[in-house]
Enzyme design. Structure first.
Site, PDB file in Angstrom:
ATOM      1  N   ASP A 154      -2.792   5.785   6.855  1.00 41.40           N
ATOM      2  CA  ASP A 154      -3.237   7.041   7.461  1.00 41.40           C
ATOM      3  C   ASP A 154      -4.102   6.680   8.675  1.00 41.40           C
ATOM      4  OD1 ASP A 154      -3.653   9.856   7.511  1.00 41.40           O
ATOM      5  OD2 ASP A 154      -5.424   9.700   6.275  1.00 41.40           O
ATOM      6  N   ARG A 156       0.048  12.189  -9.572  1.00 44.10           N
ATOM      7  CA  ARG A 156       0.602  10.844  -9.401  1.00 44.10           C
ATOM      8  C   ARG A 156       1.921  10.703 -10.152  1.00 44.10           C
ATOM      9  NH1 ARG A 156      -3.429   7.450  -7.263  1.00 44.10           N
ATOM     10  NH2 ARG A 156      -5.549   7.932  -7.911  1.00 44.10           N
ATOM     11  N   PHE A 174      -0.658  16.169   3.961  1.00 39.74           N
ATOM     12  CA  PHE A 174      -1.236  15.505   2.795  1.00 39.74           C
ATOM     13  C   PHE A 174      -0.167  15.532   1.714  1.00 39.74           C
ATOM     14  CE2 PHE A 174      -3.679  14.713  -0.983  1.00 39.74           C
ATOM     15  CZ  PHE A 174      -4.486  13.681  -0.553  1.00 39.74           C
ATOM     16  N   GLU A 222       0.849  -1.193   0.000  1.00 36.61           N
ATOM     17  CA  GLU A 222       0.000   0.000   0.000  1.00 36.61           C
ATOM     18  C   GLU A 222       0.885   1.244   0.000  1.00 36.61           C
ATOM     19  OE1 GLU A 222      -2.412   1.524  -0.753  1.00 36.61           O
ATOM     20  OE2 GLU A 222      -3.949   1.755   0.779  1.00 36.61           O
ATOM     21  N   ASP A 223       0.365   2.315  -0.568  1.00 39.00           N
ATOM     22  CA  ASP A 223       1.155   3.545  -0.639  1.00 39.00           C
ATOM     23  C   ASP A 223       1.311   4.226   0.713  1.00 39.00           C
ATOM     24  OD1 ASP A 223      -1.535   4.293  -0.490  1.00 39.00           O
ATOM     25  OD2 ASP A 223      -1.554   5.351  -2.411  1.00 39.00           O
TER      26      ASP A 223
HETATM   27  P1  5GP Z   1      -6.632   5.374   5.557  1.00 33.48           P
HETATM   28  O1  5GP Z   1      -7.773   4.468   5.262  1.00 33.48           O
HETATM   29  O2  5GP Z   1      -5.467   4.715   6.257  1.00 33.48           O
HETATM   30  O3  5GP Z   1      -7.082   6.629   6.266  1.00 33.48           O
HETATM   31  O4  5GP Z   1      -6.130   5.938   4.208  1.00 33.48           O
HETATM   32  C1  5GP Z   1      -5.424   5.206   3.353  1.00 33.48           C
HETATM   33  C2  5GP Z   1      -5.644   5.691   1.945  1.00 33.48           C
HETATM   34  O5  5GP Z   1      -5.913   7.081   1.910  1.00 33.48           O
HETATM   35  C3  5GP Z   1      -4.397   5.479   1.176  1.00 33.48           C
HETATM   36  O6  5GP Z   1      -4.501   4.317   0.415  1.00 33.48           O
HETATM   37  C4  5GP Z   1      -4.362   6.688   0.276  1.00 33.48           C
HETATM   38  O7  5GP Z   1      -4.999   6.378  -0.933  1.00 33.48           O
HETATM   39  C5  5GP Z   1      -5.164   7.738   0.960  1.00 33.48           C
HETATM   40  N1  5GP Z   1      -4.323   8.748   1.645  1.00 33.48           N
HETATM   41  C6  5GP Z   1      -4.087   8.876   2.965  1.00 33.48           C
HETATM   42  N2  5GP Z   1      -3.251   9.879   3.223  1.00 33.48           N
HETATM   43  C7  5GP Z   1      -2.933  10.402   2.035  1.00 33.48           C
HETATM   44  C8  5GP Z   1      -2.053  11.471   1.637  1.00 33.48           C
HETATM   45  O8  5GP Z   1      -1.384  12.154   2.413  1.00 33.48           O
HETATM   46  N3  5GP Z   1      -1.976  11.698   0.288  1.00 33.48           N
HETATM   47  C9  5GP Z   1      -2.674  10.990  -0.623  1.00 33.48           C
HETATM   48  N4  5GP Z   1      -2.518  11.313  -1.894  1.00 33.48           N
HETATM   49  N5  5GP Z   1      -3.488   9.972  -0.291  1.00 33.48           N
HETATM   50  C10 5GP Z   1      -3.609   9.689   1.034  1.00 33.48           C
HETATM   51 MG    MG Z   2      -4.690   4.179  -1.583  1.00 35.04          MG
END
Ligand code: 5GP
Ligand code: MG
Length: 173
Positions: free
Chosen positions: A100, A162, A149, A96-97
């Site tokens: 968060d 991207r 972010f 995963e990228d």
């Molecule tokens: P979570 O479910 O952990 O809150 O968020 C995970 C997903 O939110 C990641 O797969 C990503 O796509 C997106 N995301 C969370 N933080 C960021 C950020 O700082 N930048 C971007 N571009 N996407 C984020």
């Molecule tokens: Mg994602």
């Protein structure tokens, strides 16, 4: 919103860390073969760089989870693509990228468990620990970052940025 002038993480820094992560992963799996499951779209860039450094027997699948609108988490992810076969009885490395709140990865793991993989390990390029709302087990982690972010190297803001080769912060105008 606008891009930060300087990258938060430079291209060379990212590349060097990907090499280290690949070494950690190879060491952890030893002789066992495994399937990399890349979470689209964001992790496609990281995943593609990573798998080139993994054993040639490694298989690759993609899963599509969408949870963000703009810079806001939009609740539990929807699965637009799910690899039904290719996972059962396999050792799965989920790639995963960014981690968060943790909701996306938790939901992806829960969904993957339904098709009975032999094991699941998780690799994230970026981790924002201060934002965590749900505990997630991560075995391989590229960088810990503060609550910014970020975009670039696969990460988007409303589908843009991207293509940037480095990772930048998005700042208010
Ligand atoms: P979570 O479910 O952990 O809150 O968020 C995970 C997903 O939110 C990641 O797969 C990503 O796509 C997106 N995301 C969370 N933080 C960021 C950020 O700082 N930048 C971007 N571009 N996407 C984020
Ligand atoms: Mg994602």
């Amino acid at each position: 919103m606008r891009l930060s002038d300087e990258p938060l993480l430079h291209t060379a820094e990212i590349a060097a860390r990907v090499v280290e992560l690949a070494a950690e992963i190879r060491h952890a799996y030893g002789e066992a073969t495994f399937t990399v499951v890349v979470v689209l779209k964001g992790a496609a860039w990281f995943g593609a760089d990573l798998v080139r450094l993994l054993p040639p027997t490694t298989t690759v699948e993609f899963i599509r989870a969408k949870s963000y609108v703009g810079d806001r988490s939009a609740g539990p992810p929807e699965f637009a693509l799910f690899p039904e076969s290719g996972i059962t009885d396999q050792h799965v490395l989920l790639v995963e990228d960014i981690l968060d709140t943790g909701h996306t990865l938790a939901a992806v793991c829960e969904r993957l468990l339904k098709v009975c993989p032999a094991s699941i390990k998780t690799c994230v390029l970026l981790d924002k620990p201060s934002r965590r709302e749900i505990a997630v087990d991560v075995q391989f982690r590229g960088f810990e970052i503060d609550d910014h972010f970020v975009v670039g190297y696969g990460l988007d803001y409303n589908e843009q940025y991207r293509a940037l080769p480095a990772i930048y912060r998005m700042l208010p105008e």
